[in-house]
Design a protein around this motif. Structure first.
Motif, PDB file in Angstrom:
ATOM      1  N   ARG A 191       0.828  -1.054   0.038  1.00 35.43           N
ATOM      2  CA  ARG A 191       0.147  -0.036   0.109  1.00 35.43           C
ATOM      3  C   ARG A 191       0.947   1.216  -0.343  1.00 35.43           C
ATOM      4  O   ARG A 191       0.440   2.356  -0.405  1.00 35.43           O
ATOM      5  N   GLU A 192       2.037   1.078   0.356  1.00 35.25           N
ATOM      6  CA  GLU A 192       2.840   2.424   0.324  1.00 35.25           C
ATOM      7  C   GLU A 192       3.236   2.844  -1.070  1.00 35.25           C
ATOM      8  O   GLU A 192       3.403   4.217  -1.336  1.00 35.25           O
ATOM      9  N   TRP A 193       3.091   2.174  -1.906  1.00 35.93           N
ATOM     10  CA  TRP A 193       2.952   2.754  -3.451  1.00 35.93           C
ATOM     11  C   TRP A 193       1.667   3.323  -3.918  1.00 35.93           C
ATOM     12  O   TRP A 193       1.700   3.951  -4.861  1.00 35.93           O
ATOM     13  N   GLU A 194       0.489   2.702  -3.366  1.00 30.97           N
ATOM     14  CA  GLU A 194      -0.603   2.872  -3.958  1.00 30.97           C
ATOM     15  C   GLU A 194      -1.030   4.627  -3.601  1.00 30.97           C
ATOM     16  O   GLU A 194      -0.972   5.099  -2.726  1.00 30.97           O
ATOM     17  N   GLY A 195      -1.297   5.216  -4.593  1.00 32.85           N
ATOM     18  CA  GLY A 195      -1.500   6.726  -4.610  1.00 32.85           C
ATOM     19  C   GLY A 195      -0.341   7.557  -4.905  1.00 32.85           C
ATOM     20  O   GLY A 195      -0.571   8.750  -5.236  1.00 32.85           O
ATOM     21  N   ARG A 196       0.770   6.904  -5.001  1.00 29.62           N
ATOM     22  CA  ARG A 196       1.907   7.765  -5.330  1.00 29.62           C
ATOM     23  C   ARG A 196       2.188   7.907  -6.694  1.00 29.62           C
ATOM     24  O   ARG A 196       1.586   7.398  -7.553  1.00 29.62           O
ATOM     25  N   GLY A 197       2.645   9.467  -7.053  1.00 30.59           N
ATOM     26  CA  GLY A 197       3.072   9.564  -8.512  1.00 30.59           C
ATOM     27  C   GLY A 197       4.298   9.986  -8.809  1.00 30.59           C
ATOM     28  O   GLY A 197       5.112  10.049  -7.808  1.00 30.59           O
ATOM     29  N   CYS A 198       4.893   9.871  -9.847  1.00 29.89           N
ATOM     30  CA  CYS A 198       5.878  10.158 -10.289  1.00 29.89           C
ATOM     31  C   CYS A 198       6.030  10.949 -11.893  1.00 29.89           C
ATOM     32  O   CYS A 198       5.005  10.393 -12.478  1.00 29.89           O
ATOM     33  N   SER A 199       6.943  11.353 -12.304  1.00 33.32           N
ATOM     34  CA  SER A 199       7.101  11.903 -13.590  1.00 33.32           C
ATOM     35  C   SER A 199       6.760  10.955 -14.766  1.00 33.32           C
ATOM     36  O   SER A 199       7.346   9.794 -14.694  1.00 33.32           O
ATOM     37  N   ALA A 200       5.979  11.368 -15.523  1.00 34.60           N
ATOM     38  CA  ALA A 200       5.670  10.306 -16.561  1.00 34.60           C
ATOM     39  C   ALA A 200       6.678   9.807 -17.432  1.00 34.60           C
ATOM     40  O   ALA A 200       6.954   8.851 -17.943  1.00 34.60           O
ATOM     41  N   TRP A 201       7.844  10.864 -17.757  1.00 34.23           N
ATOM     42  CA  TRP A 201       8.942  10.590 -18.543  1.00 34.23           C
ATOM     43  C   TRP A 201       9.994   9.479 -17.972  1.00 34.23           C
ATOM     44  O   TRP A 201      10.836   9.078 -18.857  1.00 34.23           O
ATOM     45  N   ILE A 202      10.031   9.323 -16.777  1.00 35.42           N
ATOM     46  CA  ILE A 202      10.870   8.761 -16.021  1.00 35.42           C
ATOM     47  C   ILE A 202      10.648   7.021 -15.708  1.00 35.42           C
ATOM     48  O   ILE A 202      11.259   6.316 -14.918  1.00 35.42           O
ATOM     49  N   THR A 203       9.520   6.741 -16.148  1.00 41.51           N
ATOM     50  CA  THR A 203       8.687   5.378 -16.135  1.00 41.51           C
ATOM     51  C   THR A 203       8.610   4.798 -17.308  1.00 41.51           C
ATOM     52  O   THR A 203       8.530   5.348 -18.364  1.00 41.51           O
ATOM     53  N   SER A 204       8.536   3.274 -17.395  1.00 46.88           N
ATOM     54  CA  SER A 204       8.275   2.685 -18.478  1.00 46.88           C
ATOM     55  C   SER A 204       6.581   2.631 -18.681  1.00 46.88           C
ATOM     56  O   SER A 204       6.123   2.724 -19.776  1.00 46.88           O
ATOM     57  N   ALA A 205       5.822   3.073 -17.383  1.00 48.55           N
ATOM     58  CA  ALA A 205       4.395   3.156 -17.624  1.00 48.55           C
ATOM     59  C   ALA A 205       4.100   4.350 -18.659  1.00 48.55           C
ATOM     60  O   ALA A 205       2.937   4.582 -19.380  1.00 48.55           O
ATOM     61  N   GLY A 206       4.824   5.534 -18.489  1.00 51.48           N
ATOM     62  CA  GLY A 206       4.505   6.831 -19.312  1.00 51.48           C
ATOM     63  C   GLY A 206       4.385   6.515 -20.803  1.00 51.48           C
ATOM     64  O   GLY A 206       3.276   6.870 -21.248  1.00 51.48           O
ATOM     65  N   PRO A 207       5.525   5.851 -21.491  1.00 53.09           N
ATOM     66  CA  PRO A 207       5.409   5.699 -22.806  1.00 53.09           C
ATOM     67  C   PRO A 207       3.997   5.003 -23.365  1.00 53.09           C
ATOM     68  O   PRO A 207       3.515   5.153 -24.317  1.00 53.09           O
TER      69      PRO A 207
END
Length: 257
Positions: free
Chosen positions: A137-153
């Protein structure tokens, strides 16, 4: 009370609702998707009803925004209000459907899986499941910049370079041409990868989850330390893509569309 013993007005309403659903099914068919809409005559043929009855029913549905009529072609398609209702419930449905698939993926890879969505310039985590079948649950709700993850593309699939510049152009941290290149590569391979862009020592893969229209609504992500996961990125990417396809199928997506 069974249907046979129900008052006539109740039976009539139920029958009318089923007939309206038949119309919506016709407008949601592969033929309607391919042509961009259907005329009254064709819809009447598909549902086996009189043209005048179908026309009246469609007009009533159009008045409520459930379907809409093109002013030029006079063809009908599913309307804004129906898509609005779907959109309001889609995120919770994605989480509900994705959970069991993520558990299996996490167990197969023995790594943590995440369900992510795009929010403005960020990728946000809706659900995280470990390889030991418990939620992180510590990851849930967290955000990070779209361009530094594989999920962003993956989540930005379909965006044009101009749209990327509008969204990210004022951000000096991101190279729009590089991001565009990663999006195109993810589209070609069926999954995206990250190699320590998010955090030194971490690598990961992500694959697209699509709704019934084929639009990317989420990404399945697997992230792990490079020392044990870097050599498995291709295998993990294909596994994530297969898992994401299972979730998409439960959301109504048919690849032939």
């Amino acid at each position: 009370m069974n249907e046979a013993n129900a008052p006539r007005s109740v039976r009539s309403q139920g029958h009318g609702l089923r007939r309206d659903v038949d119309l919506l099914e016709a407008l949601g068919s592969p033929e309607a998707h391919r042509t961009g809409g259907l005329g009254v005559v064709r819809i009447a043929q598909l549902v086996g009803r009189d043209k005048s009855q179908v026309s009246r029913a469609l007009k009533a549905l159009a008045d409520e925004g459930i379907v809409e009529r093109d002013p030029d072609s006079l063809e009908y398609r599913l309307g804004w209000r129906l898509f609005s209702l779907v959109a309001r419930t889609s995120e919770s449905r994605v989480v509900r459907v994705a959970g069991p698939v993520m558990h299996r993926l996490a167990a197969d890879l023995e790594e943590t899986t995440h369900l992510c969505v795009l929010h403005d310039r960020e990728v946000r985590t809706l659900l995280s499941v470990s390889g030991h079948s418990y939620r992180l649950r510590e990851w849930e709700g967290r955000g990070c910049s779209a361009w530094i993850t594989s999920a962003g593309p993956v989540l930005l699939e379909g965006a044009s370079p101009d749209e990327l510049y509008v969204r990210f152009g004022a951000t000096e941290e991101v190279s729009v041409p590089d991001l565009w290149s990663r999006i195109r590569r993810a589209e070609a391979e069926g999954f995206a990868r990250e190699v320590e862009e998010f955090e030194p020592g971490l690598v990961g893969v992500s694959a697209a989850v699509r709704d019934f229209r084929g639009r990317v609504v989420a990404a399945l992500n697997v992230t792990a330390p490079a020392e044990r996961f870097a050599a498995r990125l291709d295998h993990a990417g294909r596994a994530a893509a297969a898992a994401a396809a299972k979730v998409s199928a439960q959301l109504g997506w048919e690849p032939r569309q």
